[in-house]
Design an enzyme around this catalytic site. Sequence first.
Site, mmCIF file in Angstrom:
data_model
loop_
_atom_site.group_PDB
_atom_site.id
_atom_site.type_symbol
_atom_site.label_atom_id
_atom_site.label_comp_id
_atom_site.label_asym_id
_atom_site.label_seq_id
_atom_site.Cartn_x
_atom_site.Cartn_y
_atom_site.Cartn_z
ATOM 1 N N LYS A 1 13.841 5.550 -4.729
ATOM 2 C CA LYS A 1 12.474 5.070 -4.916
ATOM 3 C C LYS A 1 12.500 4.059 -6.053
ATOM 4 O O LYS A 1 12.939 4.380 -7.162
ATOM 5 C CB LYS A 1 11.590 6.275 -5.269
ATOM 6 N N ASP B 1 -1.178 9.595 3.776
ATOM 7 C CA ASP B 1 0.238 9.204 3.696
ATOM 8 C C ASP B 1 0.951 9.969 2.595
ATOM 9 O O ASP B 1 2.169 9.894 2.476
ATOM 10 C CB ASP B 1 0.370 7.693 3.455
ATOM 11 N N ARG C 1 8.598 0.717 -1.333
ATOM 12 C CA ARG C 1 9.481 0.700 -2.509
ATOM 13 C C ARG C 1 10.439 1.880 -2.456
ATOM 14 O O ARG C 1 10.842 2.413 -3.481
ATOM 15 C CB ARG C 1 8.653 0.744 -3.785
#
Length: 504
Positions: A118, A257, A98
Amino acid sequence: MVDAATTSDEIFAFDNSYVRLPERMFARVSPAPAREPRLLLLNRRLAEELRIDPDRLGRPDAVEVLAGNRIAEGSDPIAMAYAGHQFGNWVPQLGDGRAVLLGEVIDRNGQRRDVQLKGSGRTPFSRMGDGKAPLGPVLREFIVSEAMAALGVPTTRSLAAVATGERVYREDALSGAVLTRVAASHVRVGTFQYFYARDDVEALKALADHVTARHYPEVADAEAPALSLFEAVKARQADLVARWMGVGFIHGVMNTDNMTISGETIDYGPCAFMDAHREGQVFSSIDVGGRYAYGNQPRIAHWNLVQLAQALLPLLPGSKEAAVERMQASVDAFPELFQTAWLGVMRRKLGLSPVAEARAVEEDAGLAADLLSTMEANGADFTLTFRGLAALAPPETADGQAVRDFFADPGAFDAWVGRWTARLAADPMSPAERRVAMNQTNPLFIPRNHRVEEALAAAEEGDLGPLETLRAVLARPFEDQAEHVHLAQPPLSEDAAYRTFCGT
Ligand code: AMP
Ligand code: MG
């Protein structure tokens, strides 16, 4: 001087390096257009730092860029590939699901910075997601990330928030928004893991060279650059997590991540600042086991660094056994490195001068740890207790008594204060210097959950006033802003059920 950013009508002077890496490291994408873009928040100071004209950025065609409706001149938009361990479980493909990297700019200090949208729609990495972001989490990331920056904690930044005029469907239908995030880079531990897991040594090498040039040029000529790169990342992460601990920040989703190679805080989903001090404090709705609790953060940073070390192994010279041995030794040194960073933070918070005599180290670590456990046992507010210490440092001022009142058993706190003041007597800093130094390291204002929620609720109703006030106050967290003192206070009764969520 001719400034490239202002000689034409272009908004950003993009210079994109990630797109020059092998094609399989990212996917070219276009952001999805928004129906009715409306600029909500603009970070003028950050724009200037990035050599972007803030007035230019507020113009309608620039807002179209910030909403994803128009591709700016020089932009080469991509979604980056990465993998990661989520709550300890390996996920071989995550990636920007996204988010879209518009491009890179060179800031006033000559540093390369990513400009990313984002919430601007689906990418090849979206899996089941819609690629969108609801308004509340976008505004929350804006406020909290900018507060972190003002607190002196390395972090991704927020340049703008734009409402899309569209609905985003979660449990309810919510207003949609797009955040413009700025980062030293968006390379994560999980980016290395992605290529390690695919045995793609060529991409690993290209990635290592990229981040070395970008963040750690000093290690480029080391005997084993990948090992030196690891050491450099390890040091930044030790420093970063120590700073989080120093302001009572709980990241909430320290998946691999969500750990940057640059050492900036990233991913303001379920994060929160704690009010009363609790080592086991968790706010995230999905962190049922408390894996990412306040007090666990150093151990998780270590765990994540083990994953990075493993992913870098193919780049080390010599035999595999020799590489493992060297990397393991470096990994094993993390707890001590963190302890040193943490003690540095805590010594500053306690008003001790930076040049420590070796013999004081053990004693000071014990002093800090005992204050924290006394706070926890007595339900004392983390931020206000530290802020109040300056008034208790000899000669005690009239405000000293207020700090004692934070403790259910003021006697227990007084016993600690006695030890601390004895320790201060042996420290060379003068009382006046100390008071100033303490008030520059112990903030008065943090983004308190109840105040952030209040401001977000007003924003949802179309009133950005409370959010703008909060933003202005949090930009100067170390200053006594008497007219806003209510924003410094913990909630009257702590909402034990306060929960945060993933998913901007
Ligand atoms: P995060 O929880 O932000 O660390 O995200 C974990 C992964 O889920 C990343 O690959 C994100 O890109 C992806 N993701 C999260 N929310 C969405 C969404 N609404 N649409 C698509 N992908 C998403
Ligand atoms: Mg993330």
